[in-house]
Structures are given as structure tokens and as C-alpha cells.
Write a protein that holds these residues in place. Structure first.
Motif, short mmCIF file in Angstrom:
data_model
loop_
_atom_site.label_atom_id
_atom_site.label_comp_id
_atom_site.label_asym_id
_atom_site.label_seq_id
_atom_site.Cartn_x
_atom_site.Cartn_y
_atom_site.Cartn_z
N GLU A 204 6.30 2.02 5.89
CA GLU A 204 5.05 1.45 6.37
C GLU A 204 3.93 1.72 5.36
O GLU A 204 4.04 2.59 4.50
CB GLU A 204 4.69 2.05 7.73
N ALA A 205 2.85 0.94 5.47
CA ALA A 205 1.71 1.08 4.56
C ALA A 205 1.16 2.50 4.62
O ALA A 205 1.10 3.13 5.68
CB ALA A 205 0.62 0.08 4.92
N GLY A 206 0.78 3.02 3.45
CA GLY A 206 0.21 4.35 3.35
C GLY A 206 1.22 5.45 3.11
O GLY A 206 0.85 6.62 2.98
N ASN A 207 2.51 5.13 3.08
CA ASN A 207 3.55 6.14 2.83
C ASN A 207 3.82 6.28 1.35
O ASN A 207 3.25 5.58 0.51
CB ASN A 207 4.83 5.78 3.60
N HIS A 208 4.75 7.19 1.05
CA HIS A 208 5.02 7.52 -0.35
C HIS A 208 6.47 7.22 -0.69
O HIS A 208 7.36 7.35 0.16
CB HIS A 208 4.73 9.00 -0.62
N PHE B 149 20.17 11.06 -9.53
CA PHE B 149 18.98 10.24 -9.23
C PHE B 149 18.72 10.30 -7.74
O PHE B 149 19.65 10.16 -6.93
CB PHE B 149 19.20 8.78 -9.65
N THR B 150 17.47 10.54 -7.36
CA THR B 150 17.10 10.55 -5.94
C THR B 150 15.88 9.66 -5.74
O THR B 150 15.01 9.57 -6.61
CB THR B 150 16.77 11.98 -5.46
N ILE B 151 15.82 9.01 -4.60
CA ILE B 151 14.65 8.22 -4.21
C ILE B 151 14.42 8.45 -2.72
O ILE B 151 15.34 8.31 -1.90
CB ILE B 151 14.83 6.72 -4.52
N GLU B 152 13.20 8.86 -2.37
CA GLU B 152 12.85 9.18 -0.99
C GLU B 152 11.64 8.34 -0.57
O GLU B 152 10.67 8.20 -1.31
CB GLU B 152 12.50 10.67 -0.85
N ASN B 153 11.73 7.74 0.61
CA ASN B 153 10.59 7.01 1.17
C ASN B 153 10.20 7.67 2.48
O ASN B 153 11.03 7.89 3.36
CB ASN B 153 10.91 5.53 1.37
N THR B 154 8.92 8.00 2.62
CA THR B 154 8.44 8.70 3.81
C THR B 154 8.14 7.70 4.92
O THR B 154 8.06 6.49 4.71
CB THR B 154 7.17 9.50 3.47
N GLY B 155 8.00 8.23 6.11
CA GLY B 155 7.66 7.41 7.25
C GLY B 155 8.84 6.66 7.83
O GLY B 155 8.65 5.80 8.70
N ASP C 255 0.83 -1.20 0.00
CA ASP C 255 0.00 0.00 0.00
C ASP C 255 0.87 1.26 0.00
O ASP C 255 0.70 2.17 0.83
CB ASP C 255 -0.94 -0.01 1.22
N LEU C 256 1.84 1.28 -0.90
CA LEU C 256 2.76 2.42 -1.03
C LEU C 256 2.44 3.18 -2.31
O LEU C 256 2.22 2.58 -3.36
CB LEU C 256 4.22 1.97 -1.05
N THR C 257 2.42 4.50 -2.20
CA THR C 257 2.17 5.37 -3.36
C THR C 257 3.51 5.76 -3.99
O THR C 257 4.42 6.24 -3.29
CB THR C 257 1.41 6.64 -2.95
N VAL C 258 3.63 5.54 -5.29
CA VAL C 258 4.88 5.83 -5.99
C VAL C 258 4.71 7.03 -6.91
O VAL C 258 3.75 7.07 -7.71
CB VAL C 258 5.36 4.61 -6.82
N GLN C 259 5.60 8.00 -6.77
CA GLN C 259 5.64 9.15 -7.67
C GLN C 259 7.05 9.22 -8.26
O GLN C 259 8.03 9.27 -7.51
CB GLN C 259 5.32 10.44 -6.91
N LYS C 260 7.11 9.25 -9.55
CA LYS C 260 8.44 9.30 -10.18
C LYS C 260 8.44 10.30 -11.31
O LYS C 260 7.45 10.48 -12.02
CB LYS C 260 8.87 7.92 -10.66
N SER C 261 9.63 10.94 -11.45
CA SER C 261 9.86 11.89 -12.55
C SER C 261 11.19 11.49 -13.20
O SER C 261 12.27 11.84 -12.71
CB SER C 261 9.91 13.33 -12.02
N LEU D 88 18.05 -0.37 -3.99
CA LEU D 88 17.48 0.86 -3.44
C LEU D 88 15.95 0.77 -3.39
O LEU D 88 15.32 1.19 -2.40
CB LEU D 88 17.91 2.05 -4.31
N LEU D 89 15.31 0.23 -4.44
CA LEU D 89 13.85 0.09 -4.44
C LEU D 89 13.40 -0.92 -3.38
O LEU D 89 12.38 -0.73 -2.70
CB LEU D 89 13.37 -0.35 -5.82
N SER D 90 14.19 -1.99 -3.22
CA SER D 90 13.86 -2.98 -2.20
C SER D 90 13.93 -2.37 -0.82
O SER D 90 13.06 -2.60 0.03
CB SER D 90 14.81 -4.17 -2.32
N ASN D 91 14.94 -1.58 -0.54
CA ASN D 91 15.07 -0.91 0.76
C ASN D 91 13.92 0.05 0.99
O ASN D 91 13.36 0.15 2.09
CB ASN D 91 16.40 -0.16 0.85
#
Length: 467
Positions: free
Chosen positions: A381-385, A399-405, A345-351, A372-375
Motif C-alpha cells: 500500500e502507499a506509504g510503505n517501504h 538476494f532479499t527483497i522485503e515489502n512492508t504493509g 508512493d513507495l520508498t525504496v531502499q537498496k544495498s 519479484l519487483l512487480s509483486n
């Protein structure tokens, strides 16, 4: 004093030069005195008549009375002719008689005056003798000349002048010879102390100048060689330190790997033994077979990652680098993890900027983005971005990747790229992986001269890669 003379080149040169100057001046003075010409104010022709008178007078006198006549004529020569003439009487055999007694021979011979200027030769015969004698006058060669007299009078002054000039000349000569040698000696002492900063003066073109140039060249070469040796020593020391660090890391890696491998193997072994002997809860074989399979899969993943590390850390390993489309690769990786993101239940936004290409080993770079995507999926947690961006400015690709929560303690961030390090120290498989993912990511990116940085944001954790 003697010890100082022996130890000082300048003192030796000064004394030797002074001695040579004084000796040369003394010899020159002696030669001038010895060979100075005699200066006469009268000619032999002036006394030619007197020579005839003397011969006549002696012819009428006994030989014993000659000693009375001759001193009188000598006194006259000394008084009226400045003692410039002398009487000579010879026997018929040519032997010269002593004057005024005529009782012995002087040792001279009439032929000795063959080349001398004389008056006419007069034959005389004393009144009481039948022997024939020869008489003539010559210039008095024993009379000192005016030059010698002048030299003798000026001897005290000349001595002072000679000594003074000798001292000055010896001082100047000593300075001219020993000054550059002293400088060369000083520079050589500095070189012996491993100080190559000084240089000898090279404004001379003689042998001393050549020696100075050679010594300067030697100093420069030794300085360069010493610098190169120091650099080589520093590099060697750095290589030794690096080798020790790598060896320490290798030992730590194997120690951690042994522990990490031992844990799932022990778990699987315990579960299998419990199921075999029907011990307590292990009677539910279906449940623990599934858990054993899960542990085996985790063990398999760890072994695969260890094999990956072993392969890329091998000295013989070489990247198969080619130019490929990085934008397409990242998009494919996100497509592969799409189901996992949906499950969590993760929301993905990519540019992703299209047509961004790099040169590298595509399989290894794919491994980087998969980890990096696996980490990002594992620690969110569920509901994060999850937000990812890729862009290029000139030759710089980011390249940047950020996961919230999520949040990482600041003290732990520098250790994230160490093998088997996990923020969760309990090593719980539910809260952390093998601890090799970021280590592999860092190793692969180092091989591609790329940098990665992980930091906390206000809403989560961000990883940034710069190609």
C-alpha cells in the motif's frame, strides 16, 4: 529307517564307509590266514633214517598188512615230530596210493612233488606183490602254522577292534566329507529364500573349497544384481510417480489456464455486446472501451506468461547460460520500476554489492527480478517501504527483497509457487495478478540450481534467493 537313510547323505556315507572298512579288514584277515607261512621245528633230514626203515619194513610185509604198519608210523610222527611229516607211496606209474589201505588212488602224481622238499625216494616191493612202489616223506602242508593259531585265538578281540576302528573311521570320514556339504546346502537354501547374507567356509583348497568359493561368488553377484534391480525398480517407481504427478499438474495447469483465459474473454465479450446494443450503462462507450482495453492487456500478459511457461517447460528448451554482472542487472530492474514505485508512493531502499557475477540465462534471471519487483509494488500500500539487498560470501550469493504493509497467511506460503495460485481467492485483478509470476520464478530458479524462500516478517513479507 530306510527313508531316513535315503534322505540323509551323512547316513549313506557312514554306512558305506563302515561296510567298506569291515570288508577290507575281513579280506585282509582271510589273506593273512590263507597265505601265512608254515612254521616247522624239524627237518626232513631228521626223518631220513626213519623213511629208510619204513621202506624196509614194508618190503617184508604183504600189501594187506601195510595198513597196520603205516598208522603206527603216523602216530609216531604226530607224537615225536609234532605231526610235521607225512608218508607218500606211489605206484611205478607215478600215481599216489591212498593210505593206509593202498587200495585206491588219491588223484595226485609223483611229479606234483617235483619242486617240493622230500626225503630220498625208496623203492619197495611188497612180499605178496610183484609191483614196484616208490616211498618218500614230505612236510605236512595241512598242519596249521603258529601264526594261524594265534590269529584264530585273537579273532574275537580283532573283531571288536576292527568294528570299533571301522566305526570311528567311518564317523570321521563322514564328518569330513559331509560337514562342508551340509553348510553349502544350508547356504543354498538361504539363497533360494533370497537371503544372501550367509557365506560358505573357504578354508579348504579341494573341490569342496572351490565349490564354496563359487557359491559365495554366486551369492555376492546375485545380491548385487538384486540390489541393483531393487534400485532400478525404486527409480522406475519414482519416475512413474513423478510422471503421474507431472501429468496431474499438467492437467490442473491446463484446467486453471482454461478458466483464467475464459474469464477475461467473457468480460470483453460482454462489454463489447453491451456497447453494440447500447444496453444500460454500456452506452458510455469510452469508459467501457477503456475497461475492455485494460482487460485485453491483462489477457495479453497472461498469454505471454503462458508462452513463457510453455517455452521453459519444453524438453527441448536449453538455457543460454553465460557469465554476467548480477549487480548491474538488479540495478537496471529497479530503474525500470522507479516510475511505478513513485506512482504508488513507495520508498525504496537498496544495498547492492557491486561486481557480483553469476552464470545463467540473463533474460530468464531478469524475468525473475521483474516478477519479484512487480509483486512488491502490487502488494504494498502507499506509504510503505521496499528494501532490497544483494551480497556475496565466498561462492554463496544472496538476494532479499522485503515489502512492508503486507502479510501472507502461514498456511498459504507453501502454495505460493503453484500455477494460478493467489492468496486472494476472488481472483480480483486489483488484488492479485495471474497467479503465474511466482510459478515462473520458481521454475527459472530451479533451472539455475537456486533456491527461493518467502516468509513473513514483523513488518511485511520477505523473499530470499540463494545462488
Amino acid at each position: 529307517m530306510i527313508k531316513k537313510i535315503r534322505s540323509k547323505l551323512s547316513v549313506k556315507v557312514f554306512l558305506i564307509t563302515l561296510l567298506l572298512m569291515v570288508t577290507c579288514c575281513t579280506v585282509t584277515y582271510s589273506c593273512i590266514v590263507r597265505f601265512s607261512p608254515y612254521i616247522y621245528t624239524h627237518k626232513l633230514s631228521d626223518v631220513e633214517e626213519i623213511a629208510g626203515i619204513i621202506s624196509t619194513e614194508l618190503s617184508y610185509a604183504p600189501i594187506d598188512e601195510a595198513k597196520y604198519f603205516i598208522p603206527g608210523f603216523n602216530d609216531m610222527f604226530a607224537r615225536e615230530y609234532s605231526d610235521e611229516f607225512v608218508i607218500h607211496i606211489f605206484k611205478s606209474s607215478g600215481e599216489e596210493m591212498t593210505l593206509p589201505d593202498l587200495d585206491s588212488f588219491t588223484g595226485a602224481h609223483i611229479d606234483d612233488y617235483k619242486n617240493e622238499e622230500t626225503t630220498n625216494k625208496y623203492k619197495i616191493m611188497f612180499a605178496d606183490s610183484t609191483d614196484e612202489f616208490i616211498l618218500f616223506l614230505t612236510k605236512n602242508i595241512n598242519k596249521e602254522s603258529q601264526v594261524i593259531e594265534a590269529l584264530q585265538k585273537s579273532l574275537p578281540v580283532l573283531s571288536v577292534v576292527i568294528i570299533s576302528i571301522s566305526i570311528l573311521a567311518a564317523f570321521f570320514y563322514t564328518w569330513y566329507i559331509t560337514a562342508p556339504i551340509k553348510k553349502i546346502s544350508k547356504i543354498s537354501k538361504q539363497m533360494a529364500s533370497m537371503d544372501f547374507s550367509g557365506l560358505c567356509p573357504t578354508n579348504r583348497t579341494d573341490e569342496v573349497g572351490v565349490l564354496s568359493q563359487s557359491l559365495n561368488g554366486l551369492s555376492e553377484n546375485l545380491s548385487a544384481a538384486l540390489s541393483e534391480l531393487q534400485k532400478a525398480n525404486q527409480k522406475l517407481q519414482a519416475d512413474i510417480d513423478m510422471e503421474r504427478q507431472l501429468e496431474r499438474q499438467r492437467l490442473e495447469f491446463f484446467s486453471a489456464a482454461s478458466h483464467e483465459l475464459k474469464t477475461p474473454i467473457t468480460i470483453i465479450k460482454g462489454q463489447l455486446q453491451g456497447m453494440m446494443y447500447q444496453v444500460g450503462r454500456y452506452k458510455d462507450r469510452e469508459t467501457y472501451l477503456a475497461k475492455s482495453l485494460e482487460t485485453t492487456e491483462a489477457l495479453e500478459n497472461m498469454v505471454q506468461e503462458l508462452l513463457t511457461i510453455s517455452r521453459i517447460d519444453s524438453p527441448e528448451y536449453a538455457c543460454n547460460k553465460n557469465n554476467f554482472d548480477l549487480s548491474k542487472l538488479i540495478s537496471n530492474c529497479f530503474a525500470d520500476y522507479e516510475d511505478l514505485f513513485v506512482q504508488k508512493d513507495l520508498t525504496v531502499q537498496k544495498s547492492i554489492q557491486p561486481n557480483v557475477s553469476i552464470t545463467g540465462d540473463m533474460q530468464l534471471i531478469q524475468k525473475v527480478f521483474n516478477n519479484l519487483l512487480s509483486n512488491a509494488a502490487t502488494y504494498s500500500e502507499a506509504g510503505n517501504h521496499i528494501t532490497a539487498n544483494l551480497w556475496q560470501v565466498n561462492d554463496n550469493i544472496t538476494f532479499t527483497i522485503e515489502n512492508t504493509g503486507a502479510h501472507i497467511p502461514d498456511d498459504n506460503i507453501p502454495k505460493l509457487f503453484e500455477a494460478f495460485y493467489r492468496v486472494e481467492q476472488s481472483r480480483n485483478r486489483k488484488t492479485g495478478g495471474t497467479g503465474l509470476g511466482l510459478y515462473i520464478v520458481k521454475t527459472i530458479l530451479d533451472m539455475h540450481n537456486a533456491q527461493i524462500k518467502i516468509s513473513n516478517t514483523t513488518s511485511g513479507v520477505i523473499a530470499e534467493i540463494n545462488f
